[in-house]
Design a protein around this motif. Structure first.
Motif, PDB file in Angstrom:
ATOM      1  N   SER A 137       0.807  -1.219   0.000  1.00 23.09           N
ATOM      2  CA  SER A 137       0.000   0.000   0.000  1.00 23.09           C
ATOM      3  C   SER A 137       0.840   1.270   0.000  1.00 23.09           C
ATOM      4  CB  SER A 137      -0.930   0.011   1.220  1.00 23.09           C
ATOM      5  OG  SER A 137      -0.176  -0.036   2.422  1.00 23.09           O
ATOM      6  N   VAL A 154      -3.230   2.255   6.946  1.00 22.30           N
ATOM      7  CA  VAL A 154      -2.744   2.705   5.645  1.00 22.30           C
ATOM      8  C   VAL A 154      -1.644   3.743   5.815  1.00 22.30           C
ATOM      9  CG1 VAL A 154      -3.374   3.963   3.548  1.00 22.30           C
ATOM     10  CG2 VAL A 154      -4.881   2.185   4.412  1.00 22.30           C
ATOM     11  N   GLY A 164       0.745   4.924   2.946  1.00 23.61           N
ATOM     12  CA  GLY A 164      -0.256   5.225   1.939  1.00 23.61           C
ATOM     13  C   GLY A 164      -1.218   6.264   2.481  1.00 23.61           C
ATOM     14  N   LEU A 179      -3.770  -4.887   3.401  1.00 25.70           N
ATOM     15  CA  LEU A 179      -3.168  -4.243   4.568  1.00 25.70           C
ATOM     16  C   LEU A 179      -2.663  -5.254   5.594  1.00 25.70           C
ATOM     17  CD1 LEU A 179      -5.704  -1.339   5.229  1.00 25.70           C
ATOM     18  CD2 LEU A 179      -3.557  -1.262   3.939  1.00 25.70           C
TER      19      LEU A 179
END
Length: 385
Positions: A4, A27, A32, A104
């Motif tokens: 990610s 994230v 990300g 994730l």
């Protein structure tokens, strides 16, 4: 480096299986970004399963009028299909909830799988379009290829249901109300036409209706619950109904819970602008930009607001910033060309209109730009003569 890292995730519909704030935290930890809605920077679009209950879509406003919107509106399954097609055409990666959480590392991947997408289609007779839509809403053990033998069993069952009159939307809404999806491989699924409900799905000969009151209902969370997701959905509904002041108040409550939400600030600015509260709208556009300096739509909308107020120099700066952030964004190029034309800077207006035509050669605005180039050429030719 994680999968990610560097990705910008946008969500359409709230997540049913995991709190968005926790997903956003993970994230960010993996370098990300996760935001509600879809903006130009979005690389991956996660379709939350609550979308099936609320049936919502992100809506884009008329950018040439100086306004772009990011939000949810109520739509049918066919409009959800159009949205899926539009996001694919835009080159974004479409992800299911489970696929997103697996990426994730927040949930484990299912067991071994070896079937390709085409093999699943060939062996089940489920159409490719229905397979993709059902996969996107986690109606299979896997969210994409390679699929498993259990997925093949499910695909065959779903193909039979569709042949009997069910829709992909009815199946997707139903399957998560019966426990783990994989458990349906051992059960008989039937379309409920015998019960007067051709679009409902029943377990084991009609003893239990999947589309009714079983274990849980994706739409069970009431809009009055004072949670961020519910407030955001209520704000979007108010905005769609044209209640700009009410929507602005609800977005403000969202920001009180999460002051870092650039999308809420941006949407509130759009509502304040619609309500004629110009100074407050400018403040919230600036707030969205402060929270997310690369939020190109906020720069663009603020430029439109400045232009409406006759503040051309400020509008010019904001449009130039939007262009610098996203050189493929045609709308600010068009609006900047118009500003330069109105200011009498014809060569610069021509340059910008030519650039616009490189980005958009087919829309009605392309015709305006082409006529602008022709007009400037005529004026420059007269001056040279």
């Amino acid at each position: 480096m994680t999968a990610s890292a560097g990705a910008v995730f946008g969500t359409v519909g709230a997540l049913a299986a995991f709190p968005l704030r926790l997903a956003a935290r993970e994230v960010e930890r993996q370098h990300g970004h996760l935001r509600r809605g879809v903006s130009r920077r979005t690389t991956h679009v996660v379709f939350g399963r609550t979308l099936l209950a609320k049936a919502g879509l992100v809506k884009a406003g008329l950018a040439k009028a100086g306004l772009t919107k990011v939000g949810l509106t109520k739509h049918s399954d066919s409009e959800i299909e159009r949205r899926l097609d539009a996001e694919r055409a835009a080159g974004r990666v479409l992800m299911s909830e489970n696929g997103f959480l697996r990426l994730l590392g927040l949930i484990k991947a299912p067991g071994a799988s070896s079937l390709s997408r085409q093999s699943l289609i060939d062996q089940s007779r489920l159409s490719g379009a229905d397979l993709d839509r059902l996969s996107l809403f986690d109606a299979f053990e896997h969210d994409g290829e390679p699929y498993s033998f259990r997925d093949l069993i499910l695909a065959r069952k779903y193909a039979g249901l569709i042949a009997g009159g069910a829709t992909w939307g009815a199946i997707a809404r139903s399957v998560h109300r019966s426990g783990p999806v994989a458990s349906l491989t051992a059960k008989s699924l039937n379309v409920g036409s015998a019960f007067g409900r051709p679009d409902a799905i029943y377990l084991d000969g009609g003893q239990s209706e999947l589309d009714g009151q079983l274990l849980f209902d994706l739409g069970a969370a009431t809009i009055g619950d004072d949670t961020l997701e519910d407030l955001f959905a209520e704000a979007e509904a108010a905005e769609e109904d044209g209640d700009h002041d009410g929507a602005a108040a609800l977005y403000q409550r969202c920001l009180a819970i999460d002051p870092t939400d650039a999308i809420a600030a941006f949407n509130r600015a759009n509502c304040l602008r619609g309500a004629g509260r110009v100074a407050e709208a400018a403040h919230d556009y600036a707030r969205a930009i402060k929270l997310d300096p690369a939020f190109v739509e906020a720069w663009f909308n603020l430029a439109g607001l400045m232009s409406e107020q006759g503040r051309d120099a400020s509008a010019r700066r904001h449009l130039q910033k939007a262009i610098a952030l996203d050189r493929t964004y045609a709308d600010p190029v068009f609006n900047l060309a118009r500003l330069e034309f109105d200011a009498g800077n014809l060569p610069e207006a021509r340059r910008l209109w030519v650039r616009y035509l490189e980005l958009d050669a087919e829309s009605e605005w392309a015709g305006v730009a082409a006529r602008g180039v022709q007009f400037v050429d005529m004026q420059l030719a007269k001056s040279a003569g």
